[in-house]
Design a protein around this motif. Sequence first.
Motif, mmCIF file in Angstrom:
data_model
loop_
_atom_site.group_PDB
_atom_site.id
_atom_site.type_symbol
_atom_site.label_atom_id
_atom_site.label_comp_id
_atom_site.label_asym_id
_atom_site.label_seq_id
_atom_site.Cartn_x
_atom_site.Cartn_y
_atom_site.Cartn_z
ATOM 1 N N GLU A 128 100.233 11.151 49.596
ATOM 2 C CA GLU A 128 99.418 10.499 49.659
ATOM 3 C C GLU A 128 98.250 11.342 50.399
ATOM 4 O OE1 GLU A 128 98.844 6.347 52.318
ATOM 5 O OE2 GLU A 128 100.103 7.949 53.085
ATOM 6 N N GLY A 129 97.031 11.118 49.770
ATOM 7 C CA GLY A 129 95.966 11.552 50.541
ATOM 8 C C GLY A 129 95.562 13.229 50.472
ATOM 9 N N VAL A 130 96.547 13.818 49.696
ATOM 10 C CA VAL A 130 96.378 15.300 49.401
ATOM 11 C C VAL A 130 95.105 15.733 48.624
ATOM 12 C CG1 VAL A 130 97.574 17.422 48.901
ATOM 13 C CG2 VAL A 130 98.852 15.488 49.916
ATOM 14 N N VAL A 131 93.999 16.109 49.436
ATOM 15 C CA VAL A 131 92.699 16.485 48.948
ATOM 16 C C VAL A 131 92.393 17.891 48.622
ATOM 17 C CG1 VAL A 131 91.804 14.029 49.552
ATOM 18 C CG2 VAL A 131 91.488 16.232 50.796
ATOM 19 N N ASP A 132 93.215 18.900 49.341
ATOM 20 C CA ASP A 132 92.728 20.038 49.067
ATOM 21 C C ASP A 132 93.390 20.575 47.826
ATOM 22 O OD1 ASP A 132 92.024 22.835 50.898
ATOM 23 O OD2 ASP A 132 93.542 23.437 49.695
ATOM 24 N N HIS A 133 92.479 21.125 46.813
ATOM 25 C CA HIS A 133 93.212 21.672 45.693
ATOM 26 C C HIS A 133 94.179 22.899 45.598
ATOM 27 C CE1 HIS A 133 89.414 19.420 44.336
ATOM 28 N NE2 HIS A 133 90.311 19.013 43.434
ATOM 29 N N GLU A 134 94.123 23.744 46.732
ATOM 30 C CA GLU A 134 94.903 24.874 47.062
ATOM 31 C C GLU A 134 96.104 24.418 47.292
ATOM 32 O OE1 GLU A 134 93.079 27.983 48.868
ATOM 33 O OE2 GLU A 134 91.513 28.209 47.408
ATOM 34 N N ASN A 135 96.236 23.374 48.478
ATOM 35 C CA ASN A 135 97.414 22.888 48.985
ATOM 36 C C ASN A 135 98.197 22.134 47.720
ATOM 37 O OD1 ASN A 135 97.634 23.651 51.490
ATOM 38 N ND2 ASN A 135 96.158 21.932 52.173
ATOM 39 N N LEU A 136 97.176 21.383 47.110
ATOM 40 C CA LEU A 136 97.974 20.489 45.923
ATOM 41 C C LEU A 136 98.661 21.443 44.841
ATOM 42 C CD1 LEU A 136 98.393 17.525 45.067
ATOM 43 C CD2 LEU A 136 96.171 17.864 43.670
ATOM 44 N N GLY A 137 98.007 22.532 44.644
ATOM 45 C CA GLY A 137 98.668 23.477 43.483
ATOM 46 C C GLY A 137 99.926 24.157 44.080
ATOM 47 N N ALA A 138 99.837 24.794 45.443
ATOM 48 C CA ALA A 138 100.959 25.288 45.927
ATOM 49 C C ALA A 138 102.016 24.354 46.158
ATOM 50 C CB ALA A 138 100.563 25.639 47.515
ATOM 51 N N MET A 139 101.835 23.087 46.304
ATOM 52 C CA MET A 139 102.842 22.153 46.388
ATOM 53 C C MET A 139 103.603 21.932 45.049
ATOM 54 S SD MET A 139 101.053 19.407 48.901
ATOM 55 C CE MET A 139 102.454 18.124 49.163
ATOM 56 N N PHE A 140 102.556 22.045 43.779
ATOM 57 C CA PHE A 140 103.501 21.969 42.487
ATOM 58 C C PHE A 140 104.298 23.163 42.409
ATOM 59 C CE2 PHE A 140 101.064 18.248 41.625
ATOM 60 C CZ PHE A 140 101.653 17.676 40.656
ATOM 61 N N ARG A 141 103.676 24.222 42.833
ATOM 62 C CA ARG A 141 104.485 25.699 42.598
ATOM 63 C C ARG A 141 105.939 25.560 43.386
ATOM 64 N NH1 ARG A 141 102.280 31.716 43.796
ATOM 65 N NH2 ARG A 141 104.210 32.869 42.969
ATOM 66 N N SER A 165 93.449 24.178 41.174
ATOM 67 C CA SER A 165 94.835 23.833 41.434
ATOM 68 C C SER A 165 95.942 24.357 40.542
ATOM 69 C CB SER A 165 95.257 22.199 41.402
ATOM 70 O OG SER A 165 94.539 21.515 42.239
ATOM 71 N N VAL A 166 95.414 24.354 39.103
ATOM 72 C CA VAL A 166 96.233 24.899 38.167
ATOM 73 C C VAL A 166 96.304 26.258 38.404
ATOM 74 C CG1 VAL A 166 96.298 25.545 35.678
ATOM 75 C CG2 VAL A 166 95.570 23.439 36.223
ATOM 76 N N ARG A 167 95.509 27.141 38.971
ATOM 77 C CA ARG A 167 95.371 28.629 39.235
ATOM 78 C C ARG A 167 96.440 28.768 40.455
ATOM 79 N NH1 ARG A 167 90.303 29.789 40.836
ATOM 80 N NH2 ARG A 167 90.952 29.679 43.009
ATOM 81 N N VAL A 168 96.165 28.138 41.557
ATOM 82 C CA VAL A 168 97.242 28.350 42.800
ATOM 83 C C VAL A 168 98.517 28.018 42.381
ATOM 84 C CG1 VAL A 168 97.493 27.646 45.030
ATOM 85 C CG2 VAL A 168 95.216 28.206 44.199
ATOM 86 N N SER A 169 98.770 27.132 41.489
ATOM 87 C CA SER A 169 100.158 26.657 41.070
ATOM 88 C C SER A 169 100.757 27.761 40.422
ATOM 89 C CB SER A 169 100.131 25.402 40.311
ATOM 90 O OG SER A 169 100.001 25.377 38.981
#
Length: 273
Positions: A128-141, A165-169
């Motif tokens: 919910e409300g995760v807007v930071d693309h780097e955090n989002l990519g890291a969470m998918f990884r 996000s794709v890159r960080v993941s």
Amino acid sequence: MRCVARLIEVTDPEDPAVDDFRDLTTADRRPDRPGGRGLVIGEGRLVVERLLDSPYPLRGLLGERRRLDALADSLEHLDVPAYVVTPDVLAKIVGFHLNRGVLAVADRPPEPDPVRLIESSRRLAVLEGVVDHENLGAMFRNAAGLGLDGVLLGKGCSDPLYRRSVRVSMGHVLRVPFARLNEWPRDLELLGAAGFRVAALAPRPDAVPVGRAGLSRGRVAVLLGSEGPGLSEGALRAADLTVGIPMARGVDSLNVAASAAIVFHAMSEESLG
């Protein structure tokens, strides 16, 4: 005859053939931005290989010859253009110097039905409300590495297919199924109806320590909130229990991606064995 990607040399950075890759730093022209063309962009050899191995329909590649040569095995049986450029031409096309030297671009498939994803899963992350693309990519990884079955995106989440996000993941966002919950937080009821226990991660005094919450047993979905305010009261009320990560004195919480890794490991302890 062996089918391989078609190598096409491009010397003019204004060549319309490479428009899919153009001006990736200009917000209103980026093809992977809302309002853009909705394309998925992978940067660097490893991420490109994962994009090539994903269900996303590939449109083409752009890169230095040595980078494309290194992908030769992965490019077999692909009937798509692979545009060969010098580093200088590549930088002029994308708008910055790309150290990784190669890009791939694909179309987005239709978004999955959240009900089907829930029905086919045992361990889910709900954001919910995760807007930071780097955090989002890291969470998918983290989700990929720790064996989660999928991710559900609630209100206010950024696009996990955004280029950063794709890159960080490391391209793992392309292999972890995700779906959107459009009626928030009402759609959380879908989890309970499917037999999931819903745990909300929040730094509250009454939270059950994550190591004692039995998150690896049965069907479990963990709610994780935004980087600042965390989960909304509506999401917290929808949960069956609240779990927390015990912290050292003087520290109230961790970065959301780091917290996710700890919780995902607790969810997956039995399967990772």
